[in-house]
Write an enzyme that holds these catalytic residues in place. Structure first.
Site, PDB file in Angstrom:
ATOM      1  N   GLY A  71       9.906 -68.778  14.181  1.00  0.00           N
ATOM      2  CA  GLY A  71       8.832 -68.673  12.789  1.00  0.00           C
ATOM      3  C   GLY A  71       8.169 -67.504  12.671  1.00  0.00           C
ATOM      4  CB  THR A  72       6.555 -65.207  15.293  1.00  0.00           C
ATOM      5  OG1 THR A  72       5.769 -66.184  15.623  1.00  0.00           O
ATOM      6  CG2 THR A  72       5.776 -64.199  15.152  1.00  0.00           C
ATOM      7  CG  ASN A 151      -0.838 -73.992  12.340  1.00  0.00           C
ATOM      8  OD1 ASN A 151      -0.976 -73.579  11.050  1.00  0.00           O
ATOM      9  ND2 ASN A 151      -1.489 -73.801  13.277  1.00  0.00           N
ATOM     10  CD  GLN A 179       3.310 -77.099  12.599  1.00  0.00           C
ATOM     11  OE1 GLN A 179       3.623 -78.494  12.704  1.00  0.00           O
ATOM     12  NE2 GLN A 179       3.090 -76.468  13.644  1.00  0.00           N
ATOM     13  CB  SER A 199      10.222 -72.428  13.959  1.00  0.00           C
ATOM     14  OG  SER A 199      10.102 -72.247  15.504  1.00  0.00           O
ATOM     15  CB  ALA A 200      15.124 -74.424  16.585  1.00  0.00           C
ATOM     16  CG  HIS A 201       9.334 -74.177  19.248  1.00  0.00           C
ATOM     17  ND1 HIS A 201       8.290 -74.625  19.340  1.00  0.00           N
ATOM     18  CD2 HIS A 201       9.162 -72.995  18.109  1.00  0.00           C
ATOM     19  CE1 HIS A 201       7.179 -73.781  19.166  1.00  0.00           C
ATOM     20  NE2 HIS A 201       7.805 -72.664  18.360  1.00  0.00           N
ATOM     21  CB  THR A 237      25.184 -60.503  20.242  1.00  0.00           C
ATOM     22  OG1 THR A 237      25.914 -59.137  20.354  1.00  0.00           O
ATOM     23  CG2 THR A 237      26.254 -61.383  20.611  1.00  0.00           C
ATOM     24  CB  CYS A 325      -8.516 -69.280  24.376  1.00  0.00           C
ATOM     25  SG  CYS A 325      -8.782 -71.018  24.517  1.00  0.00           S
TER      26      CYS A 325
HETATM   27  C1  LIG Z   1       4.828 -72.659  15.336  1.00  0.00           C
HETATM   28  C2  LIG Z   1       4.431 -71.874  14.058  1.00  0.00           C
HETATM   29  C3  LIG Z   1       4.765 -70.652  13.759  1.00  0.00           C
HETATM   30  C4  LIG Z   1       5.479 -69.839  14.744  1.00  0.00           C
HETATM   31  O1  LIG Z   1       6.664 -70.083  15.006  1.00  0.00           O
HETATM   32  P1  LIG Z   1       7.508 -69.716  16.455  1.00  0.00           P
HETATM   33  O2  LIG Z   1       8.870 -70.090  16.337  1.00  0.00           O
HETATM   34  O3  LIG Z   1       6.828 -70.346  17.434  1.00  0.00           O
HETATM   35  O4  LIG Z   1       7.373 -68.109  16.349  1.00  0.00           O
HETATM   36  C5  LIG Z   1       4.679 -70.098  12.479  1.00  0.00           C
HETATM   37  N1  LIG Z   1       4.069 -70.816  11.551  1.00  0.00           N
HETATM   38  C6  LIG Z   1       3.478 -71.956  11.674  1.00  0.00           C
HETATM   39  C7  LIG Z   1       2.739 -72.801  10.767  1.00  0.00           C
HETATM   40  C8  LIG Z   1       3.507 -72.863  12.940  1.00  0.00           C
HETATM   41  O5  LIG Z   1       3.137 -73.956  13.282  1.00  0.00           O
END
Ligand SMILES: *Cc1c(COP(=O)(O)O)cnc(C)c1O
Length: 391
Positions: A71-72, A151, A179, A199-201, A237, A325
């Site tokens: 996502g970043t 988020n 999100q 973002s996949a995670h 790659t 933090c």
């Molecule tokens: C987690 C998050 C990101 C960042 O995604 P990553 O894959 O962890 O770099 C960006 N935007 C939102 C709203 C998120 O919750």
């Protein structure tokens, strides 16, 4: 000890089916997807199949999906790419005060480079006023970037309306949908976005992989230079196993979306009702109407959020404050501050984010643990007066 996870907005566990789909690409299916021999052809096929799955999740064409490291990177690529492609010095970007740091800090970096940025406020519910977007437009505005779902609050923005405003003004529109993917129906045409990050995670896929939707015809400079991967949008790659994982996660998200929606939102609502009735002075933050189904952000006055997270973790319950933090000092969340919470209330807030594996028993567990821990911490607080009714 029993461990219950209520922090799915931070990350989700990898779905078993996603893991199973990925495993071969760490071992026997190791070919470079750019190689022309059969090893490469097989991984290329897997990458392109994943692209189709991601495209299907968001209503895009596969050729408009570029794989990234998450996502970043997608947010950085979208914003920096549009600005870099607009050669010329009169530049302006519109965003909001409640974006993820992957957008906010990019905008701040742009300001250092002479790009003007408007950070729109949000109302008490955490919603942006589309008319404010319209009023912020300038002749030199290049891009509007407004997140789909927040988020910390789960608040879902009026993206379709903002999309229409962007289209009328002929300004590029990016939305961080990290999100909302898998939680809310996503359709890039209905939303009217030119760029969309996922973002996949956050979607039961692996960490370190994501995608950026880039509408055909969008002028965008790449962030990185190298080989001709991803149609010259993103060299390097391919992370084949990760991409396959994102593809599988997208497929599952599509299949499970409506079931997840009703099941998870009813668990969330029960958790929320329980906390509001068992914890004196508790209040819900953000919009109840325009919200992702899995998120509840609650202010529990007279406690320190960080202390509460640690105390709950000791009992086996994982949740978060959403506050960043920095160098030991607990800054109140910029999102909660933006919706008008005073710093002490922002610091006394917790985010519970549920997920696909959350059960009724998990909610019961949270309801059995949280009120007592809050009460205990409050008894240590010099400003807390125990309500008579709760004695
Ligand atoms: C987690 C998050 C990101 C960042 O995604 P990553 O894959 O962890 O770099 C960006 N935007 C939102 C709203 C998120 O919750």
């Amino acid at each position: 000890m029993r461990r219950v996870y209520f922090d799915h907005n931070a990350t989700t566990p990898v779905d078993r089916e996603v893991l199973a789909a990925m495993l071969p690409y760490f071992a026997e299916e190791f070919g470079n997807a750019s190689s022309i021999h059969s090893f490469g052809q097989r991984t290329r096929t897997a990458v392109e199949r994943a692209r189709e799955s991601v495209a299907a999740l968001i209503g895009a064409r596969p050729a408009e999906v570029v794989f990234t490291s998450g996502g970043t990177e997608s947010d950085n690529q979208a914003i920096l790419g549009v600005v870099a492609a607009a050669h010329g010095d009169a530049k302006h970007v519109i965003t909001t005060q409640i974006e993820h740091s992957a957008v906010l800090n990019v905008c701040q970096a742009l300001e250092q480079r002479g790009v003007a940025v408007t950070y729109l406020p949000v109302n008490r519910e955490g919603l942006v006023d589309p008319d404010a977007v319209r009023r912020a437009l300038r002749p030199e505005t290049l891009l509007i970037t407004v997140m789909h779902a927040n988020n910390e609050l789960g608040t879902v923005q009026p993206i379709e309306e903002i999309g229409r405003i962007a289209a009328e003004a002929d300004v590029y529109f990016h939305s961080d949908a990290v999100q909302s993917a898998g939680k809310v129906l996503l359709d890039v045409d209905r939303l009217g976005v030119d760029l969309l990050s996922i973002s996949a995670h956050k979607l039961y896929g692996p960490k370190g992989v994501g995608a950026l939707y880039i509408r055909k015809g969008t002028r965008l400079e790449p962030l990185l230079y190298g080989g001709h991967h991803e149609r010259d949008r993103r060299p390097g790659t391919e992370n084949v196993a990760g991409i396959v994982g994102l593809g599988k996660a997208s497929e599952l998200a599509r299949e499970k979306l409506s079931l997840d929606l009703t099941r998870i939102s009813s668990l969330r609502d029960r958790l929320e009702r329980g906390l509001l009735s068992c914890v004196p002075h508790a209040r819900v933050n953000g919009s109840r109407e325009h919200r992702t189904p899995n998120t509840s952000n609650i202010t529990l006055p007279f406690v320190e959020g960080e202390a509460l997270v640690i105390a709950l973790d000791l009992k086996g319950l994982a949740c978060s404050t959403g506050a960043a933090c920095s160098s030991g000092a607990v800054e109140p969340s910029h999102v909660l501050t933006a919706i008008g919470l005073p710093p002490e209330e922002a610091r006394a807030s917790l985010r519970f984010s549920l997920g696909r594996e959350t059960t009724d028993a998990d909610v019961d567990f949270a309801l059995s643990v949280v009120p007592g821990v809050v009460e205990h911490l409050r008894e240590l607080s010099p400003v807390y007066k125990k309500p008579v009714a709760a004695q």
